[in-house]
Write a protein that holds these residues in place. Sequence first.
Motif, PDB file in Angstrom:
ATOM      1  N   VAL A  58       0.889  -1.131   0.112  1.00  0.00           N
ATOM      2  CA  VAL A  58      -0.219  -0.105  -0.003  1.00  0.00           C
ATOM      3  C   VAL A  58       0.811   1.286   0.025  1.00  0.00           C
ATOM      4  O   VAL A  58       0.533   2.024  -0.643  1.00  0.00           O
ATOM      5  N   LEU A  59       1.997   1.123   0.887  1.00  0.00           N
ATOM      6  CA  LEU A  59       2.823   2.411   0.841  1.00  0.00           C
ATOM      7  C   LEU A  59       3.570   2.725  -0.316  1.00  0.00           C
ATOM      8  O   LEU A  59       3.623   3.717  -1.021  1.00  0.00           O
ATOM      9  N   GLY A  60       3.968   1.628  -1.047  1.00  0.00           N
ATOM     10  CA  GLY A  60       4.791   1.554  -2.434  1.00  0.00           C
ATOM     11  C   GLY A  60       3.737   2.157  -3.543  1.00  0.00           C
ATOM     12  O   GLY A  60       4.094   3.124  -4.078  1.00  0.00           O
ATOM     13  N   LYS A  61       2.476   1.839  -3.264  1.00  0.00           N
ATOM     14  CA  LYS A  61       1.518   2.449  -4.218  1.00  0.00           C
ATOM     15  C   LYS A  61       1.188   3.775  -3.898  1.00  0.00           C
ATOM     16  O   LYS A  61       1.006   4.832  -5.191  1.00  0.00           O
ATOM     17  N   VAL A  62       1.256   4.133  -2.888  1.00  0.00           N
ATOM     18  CA  VAL A  62       0.875   5.549  -2.535  1.00  0.00           C
ATOM     19  C   VAL A  62       2.121   6.454  -3.077  1.00  0.00           C
ATOM     20  O   VAL A  62       1.847   7.462  -3.434  1.00  0.00           O
ATOM     21  N   ARG A  63       3.240   5.879  -2.640  1.00  0.00           N
ATOM     22  CA  ARG A  63       4.282   6.760  -3.294  1.00  0.00           C
ATOM     23  C   ARG A  63       4.274   6.758  -4.573  1.00  0.00           C
ATOM     24  O   ARG A  63       4.725   8.017  -5.157  1.00  0.00           O
ATOM     25  N   ARG A  64       4.028   5.744  -5.404  1.00  0.00           N
ATOM     26  CA  ARG A  64       3.814   5.972  -7.068  1.00  0.00           C
ATOM     27  C   ARG A  64       2.766   6.902  -7.292  1.00  0.00           C
ATOM     28  O   ARG A  64       2.947   7.837  -8.180  1.00  0.00           O
ATOM     29  N   ALA A  65       1.781   6.791  -6.796  1.00  0.00           N
ATOM     30  CA  ALA A  65       0.669   7.604  -7.068  1.00  0.00           C
ATOM     31  C   ALA A  65       1.028   9.219  -6.852  1.00  0.00           C
ATOM     32  O   ALA A  65       0.780   9.901  -7.841  1.00  0.00           O
ATOM     33  N   GLN A  66       1.672   9.536  -5.652  1.00  0.00           N
ATOM     34  CA  GLN A  66       1.890  10.848  -5.259  1.00  0.00           C
ATOM     35  C   GLN A  66       2.973  11.373  -6.136  1.00  0.00           C
ATOM     36  O   GLN A  66       2.991  12.523  -6.774  1.00  0.00           O
ATOM     37  N   ALA A  67       3.862  10.418  -6.538  1.00  0.00           N
ATOM     38  CA  ALA A  67       5.067  10.900  -7.582  1.00  0.00           C
ATOM     39  C   ALA A  67       4.413  11.221  -8.931  1.00  0.00           C
ATOM     40  O   ALA A  67       5.069  12.174  -9.623  1.00  0.00           O
ATOM     41  N   PHE A  73       1.970   6.401   6.832  1.00  0.00           N
ATOM     42  CA  PHE A  73       2.425   7.787   7.273  1.00  0.00           C
ATOM     43  C   PHE A  73       4.066   7.582   7.449  1.00  0.00           C
ATOM     44  O   PHE A  73       4.681   8.699   7.141  1.00  0.00           O
ATOM     45  N   ALA A  74       4.527   6.493   8.076  1.00  0.00           N
ATOM     46  CA  ALA A  74       5.900   6.482   8.380  1.00  0.00           C
ATOM     47  C   ALA A  74       6.721   6.605   7.148  1.00  0.00           C
ATOM     48  O   ALA A  74       7.855   6.796   7.325  1.00  0.00           O
ATOM     49  N   GLY A  75       6.179   6.104   5.953  1.00  0.00           N
ATOM     50  CA  GLY A  75       7.062   6.238   4.733  1.00  0.00           C
ATOM     51  C   GLY A  75       6.965   7.439   3.817  1.00  0.00           C
ATOM     52  O   GLY A  75       7.388   7.589   2.595  1.00  0.00           O
ATOM     53  N   LEU A  76       6.107   8.658   4.221  1.00  0.00           N
ATOM     54  CA  LEU A  76       5.861   9.883   3.728  1.00  0.00           C
ATOM     55  C   LEU A  76       6.687  10.675   4.453  1.00  0.00           C
ATOM     56  O   LEU A  76       6.531  10.895   5.823  1.00  0.00           O
ATOM     57  N   ASP A  77       6.981  11.916   3.581  1.00  0.00           N
ATOM     58  CA  ASP A  77       7.488  13.229   4.122  1.00  0.00           C
ATOM     59  C   ASP A  77       6.264  13.927   4.670  1.00  0.00           C
ATOM     60  O   ASP A  77       4.864  13.512   4.295  1.00  0.00           O
ATOM     61  N   ASP A  78       6.238  15.010   4.996  1.00  0.00           N
ATOM     62  CA  ASP A  78       5.005  15.902   5.609  1.00  0.00           C
ATOM     63  C   ASP A  78       4.072  16.304   4.349  1.00  0.00           C
ATOM     64  O   ASP A  78       3.039  16.452   4.289  1.00  0.00           O
ATOM     65  N   VAL A  79       4.920  16.562   3.241  1.00  0.00           N
ATOM     66  CA  VAL A  79       4.101  17.067   2.156  1.00  0.00           C
ATOM     67  C   VAL A  79       3.214  15.561   1.777  1.00  0.00           C
ATOM     68  O   VAL A  79       2.063  16.037   1.446  1.00  0.00           O
ATOM     69  N   GLY A  80       3.871  14.734   1.567  1.00  0.00           N
ATOM     70  CA  GLY A  80       3.080  13.449   1.218  1.00  0.00           C
ATOM     71  C   GLY A  80       1.900  13.165   2.149  1.00  0.00           C
ATOM     72  O   GLY A  80       0.814  12.856   1.648  1.00  0.00           O
TER      73      GLY A  80
END
Length: 251
Positions: free
Chosen positions: A108-117, A150-157
């Motif tokens: 889930v975290l990996g997908k969130v990162r891809r989406a936000q990028a 949350f643990a894998g995102l910076d504050d902007v994310g």
Amino acid sequence: MARKLVAANWKMNGSAEGNAALTGRVVEAVSALACEVVLCVPYPYLLQVGGLLAGSRIGLGAQDLSEHDAGAYTGEVSAAMLTDVGCTHVVIGHSERRKYHGETDDVVLGKVRRAQAAGLVPIVCVGESREEREAGETEAVVLRQLEAVFAGLDDVGARSLVLAYEPVWAIGTGLAATPEMAQAVHASIRTALRSRLGDDAGALAVLYGGSVNADNAASLFAMADIDGALVGGASLDAEAFISICVANSGR
Ligand code: PGA
């Protein structure tokens, strides 16, 4: 100010002909409302529904994406492809993905990162099973799922998410959580958001999902920390979905 957002999750439903009628009616009825509306539709219909939404304020969402960038992943769809066809949002970590496709918190975290990028807004789903609720683990499960992202995102994310609390036992069962039950979990989520984001926590939309319909929407939206809804079954019925959007825009 708290966000107001209603997202439709069509799940694996739709047809070219039916989508045109449903989307056309929704565009006509919700465009002037004071809430944000997003339609999350199956991949093959993104271009069609995106075309029908063109010029409206309604967002277009997918229901999943690949955690990979591009390449040899047969059958998968990347974040870049979703933005290419006009998506603004993507549902991630729905309980049906977690259950039937083995999606872990890490995936889930990996997908969130891809989406936000790629510039997509992830609608991240969290929620406990019936067994977990009965064992008194609701809050622990929901906060673990939330913290894993949350643990894998910076504050902007972390600020650029939509969250959806969807108790698994309430999804598609007609047994929605009572407004008080849902509010109790939403309040815990908000507390966790506040400890991470301070005052910005109020600006993040926290949706409730699980058997939301035209009859129970207003009482759910009357709760302090329920900003909107992720709507499955009722989103396939134009008039029911419109009623839910009307209830949200008046909250
Ligand atoms: P439901 O589904 O409204 O049909 O319960 C909600 C969801 O799974 O997002």
